[in-house]
Design an enzyme around this catalytic site. Structure first.
Site, PDB file in Angstrom:
ATOM      1  N   CYS A   1      29.228  18.471  18.236  1.00 33.74           N
ATOM      2  CA  CYS A   1      29.734  19.485  19.166  1.00 33.74           C
ATOM      3  C   CYS A   1      29.109  19.394  20.541  1.00 33.74           C
ATOM      4  O   CYS A   1      27.900  19.462  20.672  1.00 33.74           O
ATOM      5  CB  CYS A   1      29.368  20.887  18.678  1.00 33.74           C
ATOM      6  SG  CYS A   1      29.862  21.242  17.049  1.00 33.74           S
TER       7      CYS A   1
ATOM      8  N   GLU B   1      35.942  20.072  23.829  1.00 32.40           N
ATOM      9  CA  GLU B   1      36.097  18.857  23.047  1.00 32.40           C
ATOM     10  C   GLU B   1      36.856  19.092  21.753  1.00 32.40           C
ATOM     11  O   GLU B   1      36.927  20.211  21.262  1.00 32.40           O
ATOM     12  CB  GLU B   1      34.711  18.335  22.654  1.00 32.40           C
ATOM     13  CG  GLU B   1      33.928  17.886  23.844  1.00 32.40           C
ATOM     14  CD  GLU B   1      32.522  17.484  23.471  1.00 32.40           C
ATOM     15  OE1 GLU B   1      32.313  16.948  22.365  1.00 32.40           O
ATOM     16  OE2 GLU B   1      31.638  17.702  24.301  1.00 32.40           O
TER      17      GLU B   1
HETATM   18  N1  SAH Z   1      29.725  28.202  15.702  1.00 28.64           N
HETATM   19  C1  SAH Z   1      30.262  27.801  14.448  1.00 28.64           C
HETATM   20  C2  SAH Z   1      31.177  26.604  14.522  1.00 28.64           C
HETATM   21  C3  SAH Z   1      30.810  25.445  15.407  1.00 28.64           C
HETATM   22  S1  SAH Z   1      29.573  24.325  14.881  1.00 28.64           S
HETATM   23  C4  SAH Z   1      29.172  27.589  13.442  1.00 28.64           C
HETATM   24  O1  SAH Z   1      28.017  27.785  13.779  1.00 28.64           O
HETATM   25  O2  SAH Z   1      29.465  27.307  12.282  1.00 28.64           O
HETATM   26  C5  SAH Z   1      30.219  23.455  13.506  1.00 28.64           C
HETATM   27  C6  SAH Z   1      29.123  22.921  12.608  1.00 28.64           C
HETATM   28  O3  SAH Z   1      28.414  21.840  13.217  1.00 28.64           O
HETATM   29  C7  SAH Z   1      28.089  23.977  12.287  1.00 28.64           C
HETATM   30  O4  SAH Z   1      27.743  23.924  10.942  1.00 28.64           O
HETATM   31  C8  SAH Z   1      26.931  23.550  13.162  1.00 28.64           C
HETATM   32  O5  SAH Z   1      25.737  24.096  12.699  1.00 28.64           O
HETATM   33  C9  SAH Z   1      27.034  22.037  13.070  1.00 28.64           C
HETATM   34  N2  SAH Z   1      26.305  21.303  14.101  1.00 28.64           N
HETATM   35  C10 SAH Z   1      26.026  21.653  15.367  1.00 28.64           C
HETATM   36  N3  SAH Z   1      25.315  20.720  15.986  1.00 28.64           N
HETATM   37  C11 SAH Z   1      25.135  19.724  15.099  1.00 28.64           C
HETATM   38  C12 SAH Z   1      24.468  18.468  15.142  1.00 28.64           C
HETATM   39  N4  SAH Z   1      23.847  18.055  16.243  1.00 28.64           N
HETATM   40  N5  SAH Z   1      24.495  17.713  14.025  1.00 28.64           N
HETATM   41  C13 SAH Z   1      25.141  18.124  12.906  1.00 28.64           C
HETATM   42  N6  SAH Z   1      25.775  19.290  12.806  1.00 28.64           N
HETATM   43  C14 SAH Z   1      25.780  20.087  13.885  1.00 28.64           C
END
Ligand code: SAH
Length: 361
Positions: free
Chosen positions: A335, A89
């Site tokens: 994500c 995505e």
């Molecule tokens: N793996 C990396 C990058 C991808 S996630 C990381 O952990 O930073 C990008 C951001 O979205 C991260 O801060 C993650 O914690 C956040 N994220 C993931 N799922 C989420 C959700 N359901 N709601 C809000 N933020 C979320």
């Protein structure tokens, strides 16, 4: 799967045209055609026989926009299909200063954070540098951008995957997308987000690529962090902070912490106090995030009032912080949500995840 032409840097394109018996200037033509986001079949500056030779070896369209969901605020969410049928995505968010694209670095993810949809089925595979780049090329072209006048001005590596768990490909992607012959996006306009893979944070500091470093913190103690982020068992918050300091010394870039407010988990006043104490005096910024609720995960975000209260507690203690504007929640902005929904509809939610892969490490 054939090879991915978008994986190649200038030196590799030069070697390729030599191997094909073509004059050296063809490498520049190829680089320009790639940067335009065209399919190989549409590289009309090249002769048909040369295009056919390329098509025999390389994927015509390694990343195809399969679906677009548009939100009222202008946010667009993309579902890309890869040459082997896997899905990832992306999102394009429109801001006053430009358009920020969120790109994926892996199919799935092995970090298995409790709030995130990307890790629901573990890691499927790493994306190659060219597959990460092709997401940007496809969206830039779709939005009417060219290499000279980009429609995508900023990038965040915050789609599915953990960028530092696919280190070599991600660093190569950063070199390709910042290259003069490529889209020439400044590293300062790129943010790499990590859950905190400490040794790779040190390595990144040495690459000479001063991208913005963002760390997903989401907790204030290692014990609490381990409840929602299994990676916390491998790397302590104190060591993450040291690695951030080192990154700042090497690159001069202020670092950013992501903190998603989760009801009953990390969002009380005591958490704000502890977070402020951890970060006091550091050259950093805190991005508070309202959790996008994922139906497969049971966690709930805090309400808006509580989020502003948390922000106020940080600001009162001199911490630079913002509450991130929610964009595209109605199109499943978080994500992995769109991919998970489509895989479920097609009855292949467990089809592509290889448990062996997600267990290694
Ligand atoms: N793996 C990396 C990058 C991808 S996630 C990381 O952990 O930073 C990008 C951001 O979205 C991260 O801060 C993650 O914690 C956040 N994220 C993931 N799922 C989420 C959700 N359901 N709601 C809000 N933020 C979320």
């Amino acid at each position: 799967m054939k090879a991915v032409l978008q994986d190649k840097d200038m030196a590799e394109l030069t070697a390729l045209v030599r191997e094909l018996g073509e004059p050296a200037y063809r490498a520049g033509q190829l680089a320009r055609a790639i940067a335009r986001g065209a399919r190989i079949a549409a590289f009309t500056e090249l002769s048909l026989p040369l295009r056919e030779k390329l098509l025999a070896r390389f994927e015509d369209e390694p990343v195809r926009i399969r679906e677009v969901l548009a939100a009222a605020d202008g946010t667009e969410k993309y579902l890309f299909s890869l040459a082997d049928g896997d899905l990832v995505e992306g999102v394009l968010m429109r801001y006053k200063y430009g358009n920020t694209q969120c790109v994926s670095t892996q199919v799935g993810c092995r970090m298995n954070c409790a709030f995130c949809a990307s890790g629901l089925n573990g890691l499927v595979r790493d994306l190659s540098a060219g597959e990460i780049l092709a997401q940007v090329l496809a969206v830039n072209a779709r939005a009417g951008g060219t290499p000279q006048k980009r429609a995508v001005t900023n990038l965040v590596l915050m789609g599915s995957g953990e960028p530092l768990d696919n280190y070599a490909n991600v660093v190569k992607f950063l070199r390709l997308v910042t290259a003069e012959q490529g889209l020439n996006i400044s590293p300062r306009n790129i943010s790499l987000s990590t859950c905190g893979i400490v040794p790779k944070m040190y390595a990144l500091a040495e690459e000479g690529l001063p991208v913005n470093l963002t760390v997903s913190l989401h907790a204030v103690t290692d014990e609490e962090r381990a409840r929602t982020m299994p990676v916390a068992k491998a790397y302590a918050i104190a060591d993450i902070l040291k690695a951030c300091e080192y990154y700042f010394e090497k690159t001069g870039r202020r670092y950013i912490f992501e903190y998603a407010l989760i009801e009953g988990e990390n969002a009380d006043r005591a958490h704000a106090e502890r977070l402020a104490a951890l970060l006091k005096g550091r050259p950093c910024h805190v991005n508070l995030i309202r959790l996008n609720e994922v139906k497969e995960r049971s966690l709930c975000g805090t309400g808006e009032k509580a989020a502003y209260r948390f922000l106020g507690e940080l600001e009162k203690r001199g911490i630079s912080a913002t509450l991130r504007r929610r964009t595209g929640a109605e199109i499943g902005g978080a994500c992995g949500q769109l991919r998970a929904a489509r895989l479920a509809e097609e009855g292949r939610e467990n089809a592509s995840a290889d448990p062996k892969k997600s267990e290694k490490d």
